[in-house]
Design an enzyme around this catalytic site. Structure first.
Site, PDB file in Angstrom:
ATOM      1  N   SER A 300       0.831  -1.210   0.000  1.00  0.00           N
ATOM      2  CA  SER A 300       0.000   0.000   0.000  1.00  0.00           C
ATOM      3  C   SER A 300       0.862   1.256   0.000  1.00  0.00           C
ATOM      4  O   SER A 300       0.573   2.220  -0.724  1.00  0.00           O
ATOM      5  CB  SER A 300      -0.921   0.002   1.221  1.00  0.00           C
ATOM      6  OG  SER A 300      -1.657   1.204   1.310  1.00  0.00           O
ATOM      7  N   TRP A 303       2.372   1.658  -3.399  1.00  0.00           N
ATOM      8  CA  TRP A 303       1.340   2.062  -4.356  1.00  0.00           C
ATOM      9  C   TRP A 303       1.104   3.566  -4.276  1.00  0.00           C
ATOM     10  O   TRP A 303       0.915   4.226  -5.303  1.00  0.00           O
ATOM     11  CB  TRP A 303       0.030   1.324  -4.065  1.00  0.00           C
ATOM     12  CG  TRP A 303      -1.087   1.722  -4.981  1.00  0.00           C
ATOM     13  CD1 TRP A 303      -1.388   1.197  -6.198  1.00  0.00           C
ATOM     14  CD2 TRP A 303      -2.060   2.760  -4.757  1.00  0.00           C
ATOM     15  NE1 TRP A 303      -2.483   1.826  -6.751  1.00  0.00           N
ATOM     16  CE2 TRP A 303      -2.922   2.795  -5.889  1.00  0.00           C
ATOM     17  CE3 TRP A 303      -2.306   3.659  -3.720  1.00  0.00           C
ATOM     18  CZ2 TRP A 303      -3.985   3.681  -5.995  1.00  0.00           C
ATOM     19  CZ3 TRP A 303      -3.359   4.545  -3.834  1.00  0.00           C
ATOM     20  CH2 TRP A 303      -4.182   4.548  -4.963  1.00  0.00           C
ATOM     21  N   HIS A 304       1.148   4.106  -3.078  1.00  0.00           N
ATOM     22  CA  HIS A 304       0.872   5.530  -2.913  1.00  0.00           C
ATOM     23  C   HIS A 304       1.981   6.414  -3.467  1.00  0.00           C
ATOM     24  O   HIS A 304       1.713   7.550  -3.873  1.00  0.00           O
ATOM     25  CB  HIS A 304       0.628   5.859  -1.436  1.00  0.00           C
ATOM     26  CG  HIS A 304      -0.749   5.534  -0.955  1.00  0.00           C
ATOM     27  ND1 HIS A 304      -1.098   4.291  -0.475  1.00  0.00           N
ATOM     28  CD2 HIS A 304      -1.869   6.279  -0.906  1.00  0.00           C
ATOM     29  CE1 HIS A 304      -2.369   4.293  -0.137  1.00  0.00           C
ATOM     30  NE2 HIS A 304      -2.873   5.488  -0.388  1.00  0.00           N
ATOM     31  N   GLY A 305       3.199   5.930  -3.482  1.00  0.00           N
ATOM     32  CA  GLY A 305       4.248   6.791  -4.007  1.00  0.00           C
ATOM     33  C   GLY A 305       5.590   6.095  -4.070  1.00  0.00           C
ATOM     34  O   GLY A 305       5.898   5.207  -3.262  1.00  0.00           O
ATOM     35  N   PHE A 446      -1.259   9.680  -7.884  1.00  0.00           N
ATOM     36  CA  PHE A 446      -1.075   8.277  -7.555  1.00  0.00           C
ATOM     37  C   PHE A 446      -1.619   7.362  -8.648  1.00  0.00           C
ATOM     38  O   PHE A 446      -1.442   6.177  -8.583  1.00  0.00           O
ATOM     39  CB  PHE A 446      -1.754   7.941  -6.212  1.00  0.00           C
ATOM     40  CG  PHE A 446      -1.265   8.812  -5.077  1.00  0.00           C
ATOM     41  CD1 PHE A 446       0.079   9.021  -4.895  1.00  0.00           C
ATOM     42  CD2 PHE A 446      -2.160   9.433  -4.234  1.00  0.00           C
ATOM     43  CE1 PHE A 446       0.544   9.833  -3.852  1.00  0.00           C
ATOM     44  CE2 PHE A 446      -1.715  10.230  -3.183  1.00  0.00           C
ATOM     45  CZ  PHE A 446      -0.362  10.428  -3.004  1.00  0.00           C
TER      46      PHE A 446
END
Length: 446
Positions: A300, A303-305, A446
């Site tokens: 997670s 995935w965000h950055g 994102f």
């Protein structure tokens, strides 16, 4: 194309009118074409990304879906653009390369990638099921969810595509939700953003109260910004007779980090649960039963950055959730409801504290921010921005009502001849305000 700008309102009215008068497959063709226009409005040079994903989906459905082993190959192919555009420079920088590539990040590439991966995995489980190729194309490209979700599953959207219908009842039913999204984005999130931006860039130049105000302000900004997009996406889809899943359910009333992720960006949480967490549990249940929580939250974070602060943010979230699971924290609060409000406040403080790491551009800048918060100068604490704190307090006071069904049900009880003109004035007014200083949605990155 930004939902809050007049250009989108014009675009939406044109597409609604065309969908209303067309019949049969032309409805889907027009919506696919409209989605390409919507996506290319930001940067036409990345339009090939959307076309690439659609072609991959069509090739898989029409040719290779019955060969189960090829599912993993197609998933890897789908991940190639995401890995290249989002993580190439992160990897190069991590290994010490000085000269990075000058590549932009296509809008919503993470959302589109996850949407297509879920389609490939789900369809591989029933490859003999007939599916219309227009439906596949529209499922990937449907403009309301294209840039920032909600992340849809094929079984949620595709069956609805044969029943697209534009009518006054659908529009009237979804106007309140769209108007609330406008208010949260333009009048709350964007106003807070203008104050906190310089503080997060150079936190060492500010004092305790300013840093605290910025931290709380960003907690409110990111919620209002992202939930606004989700509300508006759900409302726009609803105008076409399409039901999107709810993406937020009053997450700041959660009493634990685990419950927060059941209420925050719910479609991502459920995606990670089904495609990352559950497969990991099968491998780790006997030896490391709590490890899948940490690994899922690391995914997670990435995935965000593409930055180490996002990795650390995900790891800290995972560690807290592992501790909650190991200690049975959620069950304890459920058995002792007298502690629930205290737990909600503590959880909000922890969430806010971790979001500083999420918002800062690097771990070093986040360290400066934390140092300023924890090193209080008794001679000068700084000043509180009452506008930011007032908006934050208002959002928190009304937070329990900020849910899709609650908004729709409350609006349905009001006299419609009075409500509809008021909602139209709110939408147009917010749109004109946004046009003066257009701000993209936070999750577009994102």
């Amino acid at each position: 194309m930004l939902f809050q700008l007049p250009s989108f309102l014009i675009f939406l009215m044109v597409v609604l009118c065309l969908t209303r008068v067309l019949q049969g497959p032309w409805i889907k063709i027009v919506l696919i074409g409209s989605s390409f226009i919507f996506y290319s409005f930001w940067n036409i040079h990345f339009i090939w990304i959307l076309a690439f994903y659609i072609v991959i989906a069509l090739v898989y459905v029409s040719t290779f879906s019955k060969i189960n082993k090829l599912k993993f190959l197609f998933v890897l192919i789908v991940l190639i653009p995401l890995l290249f555009f989002k993580y190439t420079n992160f990897i190069l920088q991590s290994v010490g390369v000085q000269h990075l590539l000058h590549i932009g990040l296509p809008l919503g590439i993470s959302f589109i990638t996850f949407t297509l991966i879920s389609f490939i995995v789900d369809y591989s489980r029933s490859p003999h099921k007939r599916i219309n190729l227009l439906d596949v194309s529209l499922y990937i490209s449907f403009f309301p969810h294209l840039i920032a979700g909600p992340i849809l599953r094929s079984h949620e959207l595709i069956p609805q595509l044969s029943h697209i219908h534009v009518g006054w009842k659908n529009i009237r039913y979804n106007l309140p939700l769209f108007a609330i999204g406008m208010i949260k984005k333009v009048l709350i999130a964007d106003q807070i953003a203008s104050y906190i931006e310089p503080i997060f860039l150079q936190p060492q130049q500010y004092h305790f109260l300013e840093l605290m105000t910025a931290a709380v302000g960003f907690t409110i900004q990111i919620y209002c910004d992202f939930s606004a997009y989700s509300d508006m996406a759900i409302a726009v889809a609803g105008m076409f007779g399409i039901r999107f899943p709810e993406n937020f359910r009053s997450p700041y009333l959660a009493f634990s980090m685990t419950e927060t992720w059941k209420r925050w960006h719910m479609t991502l949480s459920f995606w990670l649960r089904d495609y990352v967490f559950i497969p990991l549990v099968r491998y780790c249940r006997n030896s490391f039963p709590h490890l899948p929580i940490l690994l899922t939250m690391l995914v997670s974070g990435l995935w965000h950055g593409a930055s180490w602060n996002f990795v650390l943010w995900g790891a800290l979230q995972g560690i807290i959730m592992m501790a909650e699971s190991y200690l049975g924290y959620g069950k304890f609060i459920s058995r002792h409801p007298q502690f629930k409000w205290m737990a909600i406040v503590i959880n909000f403080i922890i969430w806010t504290f971790l979001l500083i790491l999420f918002r800062c551009q690097s771990i070093a800048i986040a360290g400066d921010f934390y140092q300023g918060l924890l090193s209080v100068d008794p001679h000068y604490l700084g000043t509180v921005n009452m506008g930011v704190m007032g908006l934050s307090a208002l959002v928190l006071l009304l937070h329990r009502f900020d849910q899709v069904n609650v908004i729709r049900n409350c609006a349905a009880k009001l006299p419609q001849p009075l409500l509809i003109p008021v909602l139209c004035i709110i939408i147009l007014g917010c749109s004109l305000v946004a046009a003066q200083r257009p701000e993209s949605f936070y999750y577009f990155d994102f």
